[in-house]
Write a protein that holds these residues in place. Structure first.
Motif, PDB file in Angstrom:
ATOM      1  N   UNK A  29       0.831  -1.209   0.000  1.00 16.31           N
ATOM      2  CA  UNK A  29       0.000   0.000   0.000  1.00 16.31           C
ATOM      3  C   UNK A  29       0.865   1.259   0.000  1.00 16.31           C
ATOM      4  N   UNK A  30       1.925   1.240   0.790  1.00 11.74           N
ATOM      5  CA  UNK A  30       2.822   2.401   0.828  1.00 11.74           C
ATOM      6  C   UNK A  30       3.446   2.648  -0.546  1.00 11.74           C
ATOM      7  N   UNK A  31       3.852   1.576  -1.211  1.00  7.14           N
ATOM      8  CA  UNK A  31       4.496   1.692  -2.523  1.00  7.14           C
ATOM      9  C   UNK A  31       3.582   2.268  -3.595  1.00  7.14           C
ATOM     10  N   UNK A  32       2.260   2.028  -3.461  1.00  7.16           N
ATOM     11  CA  UNK A  32       1.337   2.584  -4.466  1.00  7.16           C
ATOM     12  C   UNK A  32       0.765   3.936  -4.030  1.00  7.16           C
ATOM     13  N   UNK A  74      -5.632  -3.333  18.507  1.00  8.79           N
ATOM     14  CA  UNK A  74      -4.610  -2.447  19.089  1.00  8.79           C
ATOM     15  C   UNK A  74      -3.200  -2.938  18.769  1.00  8.79           C
ATOM     16  N   UNK A  75      -3.036  -4.258  18.632  1.00 11.14           N
ATOM     17  CA  UNK A  75      -1.738  -4.816  18.268  1.00 11.14           C
ATOM     18  C   UNK A  75      -1.397  -4.487  16.814  1.00 11.14           C
ATOM     19  N   UNK A  76      -2.423  -4.474  15.957  1.00 12.16           N
ATOM     20  CA  UNK A  76      -2.207  -4.094  14.558  1.00 12.16           C
ATOM     21  C   UNK A  76      -1.824  -2.618  14.461  1.00 12.16           C
ATOM     22  N   UNK A  77      -2.516  -1.763  15.218  1.00  9.48           N
ATOM     23  CA  UNK A  77      -2.179  -0.334  15.230  1.00  9.48           C
ATOM     24  C   UNK A  77      -0.730  -0.144  15.677  1.00  9.48           C
ATOM     25  N   UNK A  81       4.965   1.038  14.618  1.00 12.00           N
ATOM     26  CA  UNK A  81       6.349   0.609  14.813  1.00 12.00           C
ATOM     27  C   UNK A  81       7.090   0.485  13.486  1.00 12.00           C
ATOM     28  N   UNK A  82       6.422  -0.110  12.501  1.00 23.36           N
ATOM     29  CA  UNK A  82       7.077  -0.413  11.230  1.00 23.36           C
ATOM     30  C   UNK A  82       7.059   0.753  10.244  1.00 23.36           C
ATOM     31  N   UNK A  83       6.020   1.596  10.316  1.00 23.21           N
ATOM     32  CA  UNK A  83       5.850   2.627   9.291  1.00 23.21           C
ATOM     33  C   UNK A  83       5.789   4.046   9.853  1.00 23.21           C
ATOM     34  N   UNK A  84       6.001   4.154  11.181  1.00 20.52           N
ATOM     35  CA  UNK A  84       6.014   5.467  11.844  1.00 20.52           C
ATOM     36  C   UNK A  84       4.746   6.250  11.497  1.00 20.52           C
ATOM     37  N   UNK A  85       4.909   7.430  10.873  1.00 15.83           N
ATOM     38  CA  UNK A  85       3.750   8.278  10.595  1.00 15.83           C
ATOM     39  C   UNK A  85       3.330   8.267   9.123  1.00 15.83           C
TER      40      UNK A  85
END
Length: 293
Positions: free
Chosen positions: A95-98, A129-132, A137-141
């Motif tokens: 999703x980030x890449x597109x 909440x774990x997904x959030x 953690x992985x994608x910051x903002x």
């Protein structure tokens, strides 16, 4: 653009939810609906994700097409059960890449007939909440993160107070805003907001509106998610249950009054569950647009 930023720029957000169609004909109908609703200049639209990831590729393809072929800000729903953290990171990276910057982070419904061992992966997220937390953690903002809220409590929660504590965990993990499950009695929503305020929850909470155009279908949805349909409305609809035009007329009138009341109480926005159709949503919007600031 991030929905969290757009919500700061508008007084009243208007948004629409779609689901990924099963075939080419359904996709054609969906994009006709999107074309109609795009004229209303919504703040954002969202695309759902099937139980256990059952619509993973279709969701992704519809999100990508909306992002690339329309002017709309689109949010992808993502459920965590049934996925490992590695799989979730792969989906989010794609999703980030597109260029997608908005995710609705959900636990997801448990598919019928599946064992807990199939649903809850050892290296996965058991709750929203774990997904959030994983996304932050992985994608910051990079992502603006939305979550679900339940004005009448989640069906699996023992009580509303406990449910709000679970909601608070999602907010503390990094959620930017919330969209509620459908409800038909605004008193539940107002009481929910009061309880959230007491818990120090201050993110925007957008009410989810489900126009009743098919009574049998909506009654089934309401039963599944624990939403109360007012008795006087049920009686009205039961009298015309086999007359689709009458059901739709009553449903539009009711949703219009519901939205008018919410807007007069200063809600941050309205999120319409469209069921991939535009007629009822457009009529309701035209009835209330004088109140949308």
């Amino acid at each position: 653009m991030k929905i969290s930023e757009k919500l700061k720029q508008v007084n009243t957000s208007i948004s629409f939810e779609f689901f990924p169609p099963k075939n080419e004909e359904g996709e054609k109908q969906l994009f006709n609906t999107i074309k109609d609703l795009e004229k209303l200049n919504p703040t954002f639209v969202s695309v759902t994700y099937g139980a256990g990831g059952s619509t993973r590729d279709r969701t992704r393809n519809i999100v990508k097409k909306i992002h690339e072929e329309t002017s709309l800000t689109v949010m992808a729903h993502l459920t965590c059960i049934g996925h490992t953290k590695k799989e979730l990171i792969e989906i989010l990276s794609d999703y980030k890449n597109i260029g997608i910057q908005n995710i609705l982070a959900l636990r997801g419904d448990i598919p019928l007939g599946q064992e807990e061992s199939e649903i809850y992966k050892k290296d996965g997220c058991r709750f929203a909440n774990e997904l959030v937390k994983l996304i932050r953690t992985e994608f910051k903002d990079w992502f603006s993160i939305g979550v679900a809220a339940y004005p009448e409590g989640h069906p699996e929660s023992p009580n509303l107070e406990r449910d709000i504590l679970y909601f608070k965990k999602k907010v503390e993990a990094g959620a930017d805003f919330a969209i509620t499950q459908m409800f038909f009695d605004n008193r539940y929503f107002y009481e929910y907001l009061n309880l959230c305020e007491k818990e120090g929850i201050n993110i925007p909470i957008i009410p989810g509106i489900m126009p009743i155009t098919n009574f049998k279908q909506i009654r089934k949805f309401a039963l599944m998610c624990g939403a109360t349909i007012p008795e006087d409305l049920v009686k009205k609809l039961e009298k015309v249950e086999d007359k689709p035009e009458e059901v739709e007329k009553i449903g539009i009138e009711f949703a219009t009054k519901q939205c008018e009341d919410l807007l007069k109480h200063g809600v941050k926005g309205l999120h319409f569950y469209t069921l991939n159709k535009s007629k009822a949503t457009i009529e309701i919007y035209n009835n209330i647009k004088h109140l949308v600031k």
